[in-house]
Design a protein around this motif. Structure first.
Motif, PDB file in Angstrom:
ATOM      1  N   UNK A  25       0.817  -1.213   0.000  1.00 12.41           N
ATOM      2  CA  UNK A  25       0.000   0.000   0.000  1.00 12.41           C
ATOM      3  C   UNK A  25       0.845   1.256   0.000  1.00 12.41           C
ATOM      4  N   UNK A  26       2.126   1.153   0.274  1.00  8.22           N
ATOM      5  CA  UNK A  26       2.990   2.321   0.239  1.00  8.22           C
ATOM      6  C   UNK A  26       3.824   2.436   1.500  1.00  8.22           C
ATOM      7  N   UNK A  27       4.620   3.483   1.541  1.00  7.61           N
ATOM      8  CA  UNK A  27       5.553   3.687   2.632  1.00  7.61           C
ATOM      9  C   UNK A  27       4.857   4.018   3.949  1.00  7.61           C
ATOM     10  N   UNK A  28       3.899   4.920   3.916  1.00  8.84           N
ATOM     11  CA  UNK A  28       3.242   5.357   5.150  1.00  8.84           C
ATOM     12  C   UNK A  28       2.483   4.219   5.846  1.00  8.84           C
ATOM     13  N   UNK A  29       1.659   3.420   5.134  1.00  8.31           N
ATOM     14  CA  UNK A  29       1.002   2.308   5.820  1.00  8.31           C
ATOM     15  C   UNK A  29       1.997   1.284   6.388  1.00  8.31           C
ATOM     16  N   UNK A  75      -7.288   3.830   4.369  1.00  9.16           N
ATOM     17  CA  UNK A  75      -8.480   3.052   4.696  1.00  9.16           C
ATOM     18  C   UNK A  75      -8.715   3.128   6.198  1.00  9.16           C
ATOM     19  N   UNK A  76      -9.944   3.457   6.557  1.00  9.84           N
ATOM     20  CA  UNK A  76     -10.319   3.563   7.968  1.00  9.84           C
ATOM     21  C   UNK A  76     -10.350   2.170   8.574  1.00  9.84           C
ATOM     22  N   UNK A  77      -9.734   2.006   9.757  1.00  4.08           N
ATOM     23  CA  UNK A  77      -9.708   0.701  10.417  1.00  4.08           C
ATOM     24  C   UNK A  77     -11.079   0.318  10.970  1.00  4.08           C
ATOM     25  N   UNK A  78     -11.898   1.298  11.308  1.00  2.00           N
ATOM     26  CA  UNK A  78     -13.212   1.012  11.902  1.00  2.00           C
ATOM     27  C   UNK A  78     -14.256   0.668  10.845  1.00  2.00           C
ATOM     28  N   UNK A  79     -14.406   1.538   9.858  1.00  2.00           N
ATOM     29  CA  UNK A  79     -15.493   1.348   8.885  1.00  2.00           C
ATOM     30  C   UNK A  79     -15.013   0.834   7.533  1.00  2.00           C
ATOM     31  N   UNK A  80     -13.722   0.684   7.318  1.00  2.00           N
ATOM     32  CA  UNK A  80     -13.112   0.195   6.081  1.00  2.00           C
ATOM     33  C   UNK A  80     -13.383   1.123   4.890  1.00  2.00           C
ATOM     34  N   UNK A  81     -13.683   2.390   5.173  1.00  3.77           N
ATOM     35  CA  UNK A  81     -13.949   3.361   4.128  1.00  3.77           C
ATOM     36  C   UNK A  81     -12.621   3.939   3.639  1.00  3.77           C
ATOM     37  N   UNK A  82     -12.505   4.129   2.319  1.00  3.01           N
ATOM     38  CA  UNK A  82     -11.295   4.705   1.756  1.00  3.01           C
ATOM     39  C   UNK A  82     -11.370   6.224   1.893  1.00  3.01           C
ATOM     40  N   UNK A  83     -10.339   6.809   2.476  1.00  7.35           N
ATOM     41  CA  UNK A  83     -10.278   8.249   2.678  1.00  7.35           C
ATOM     42  C   UNK A  83      -9.164   8.802   1.799  1.00  7.35           C
ATOM     43  N   UNK A  84      -9.475   9.831   1.069  1.00  3.16           N
ATOM     44  CA  UNK A  84      -8.459  10.449   0.225  1.00  3.16           C
ATOM     45  C   UNK A  84      -7.629  11.418   1.059  1.00  3.16           C
ATOM     46  N   UNK A  85      -6.384  11.570   0.694  1.00  2.50           N
ATOM     47  CA  UNK A  85      -5.581  12.553   1.409  1.00  2.50           C
ATOM     48  C   UNK A  85      -5.870  13.941   0.845  1.00  2.50           C
ATOM     49  N   UNK A  86      -5.470  14.977   1.539  1.00  2.00           N
ATOM     50  CA  UNK A  86      -5.823  16.351   1.170  1.00  2.00           C
ATOM     51  C   UNK A  86      -5.219  16.772  -0.157  1.00  2.00           C
ATOM     52  N   UNK A  87      -4.014  16.308  -0.437  1.00  4.36           N
ATOM     53  CA  UNK A  87      -3.359  16.687  -1.681  1.00  4.36           C
ATOM     54  C   UNK A  87      -4.127  16.154  -2.884  1.00  4.36           C
ATOM     55  N   UNK A  88      -4.574  14.908  -2.808  1.00  2.00           N
ATOM     56  CA  UNK A  88      -5.347  14.319  -3.895  1.00  2.00           C
ATOM     57  C   UNK A  88      -6.666  15.069  -4.065  1.00  2.00           C
TER      58      UNK A  88
END
Length: 178
Positions: A25-29, A75-88
């Motif tokens: 998923x990338x460096x941050x995750x 991705x939210x750990x509670x609701x599994x919803x994908x959240x976009x970052x502010x830059x995107x």
């Protein structure tokens, strides 16, 4: 990064495992997973902690690390919803504004084209009317000229016809010598 060589190999193993667990998923995750699971060092076999890898794995960054350095969404750990970052989100808003500007420019261009076509059509109609008026004036001038010629011919015909004279005038001049 200032770690002793034996710890660097261990960090490489942990980083690879974090990337594998987070499915690239990338460096941050991957960093978040490493922070959340500090006790995973004990689960590694002794050979792997020394930097040995199973066949097919290499030490260092994988091609997934090189391709994707930042996550495009979280991705939210509670609701599994994908959240976009502010830059995107900001980038998408800028793209949307740019598209709207392009659409408005295209609409304005079409409107300008319609206005230009209407002006050209009006000019063509005015030219047609002007040419028709000139033709009509020329026809009337020709008719007037023909009427004048006919009147002149009629006058000439009257003048050319034989006249009968019933009176005559005589004038006599005498020469005197003294």
């Amino acid at each position: 990064m200032g770690f002793p060589p034996d710890k660097q190999a261990l960090l490489n193993v942990l980083r690879a495992r974090a990337l594998k667990v987070t499915k690239g998923a990338g460096l941050q995750p991957a960093m978040d997973w490493l922070i959340a699971h500090p006790g995973e060092l004990e689960d590694e076999p002794v050979g792997q902690t020394l930097g040995e890898r199973p066949a097919g794995e290499s030490i260092g960054s994988t091609s997934e690390d090189q391709d994707e350095q930042t996550a495009q969404s979280l991705q939210c750990n509670d609701c599994q919803k994908l959240l976009r970052d502010e830059l995107t989100e900001a980038k998408n808003q800028m793209e949307e504004k740019e598209m709207q500007k392009l659409l408005m420019a295209k609409k304005k261009e079409k409107e300008d084209d319609k206005i230009a076509k209407a002006k050209i059509k009006a000019q063509i109609e005015a030219d047609k009317k002007e040419r028709a008026a000139k033709r009509e004036a020329a026809k009337q001038a020709i008719q007037v000229q023909k009427q004048e010629e006919a009147a002149a011919e009629a006058a000439a015909a009257l003048a050319a016809s034989k006249k009968e004279y019933t009176e005559t005038r005589l004038q006599v001049r005498l020469l005197y010598t003294y």
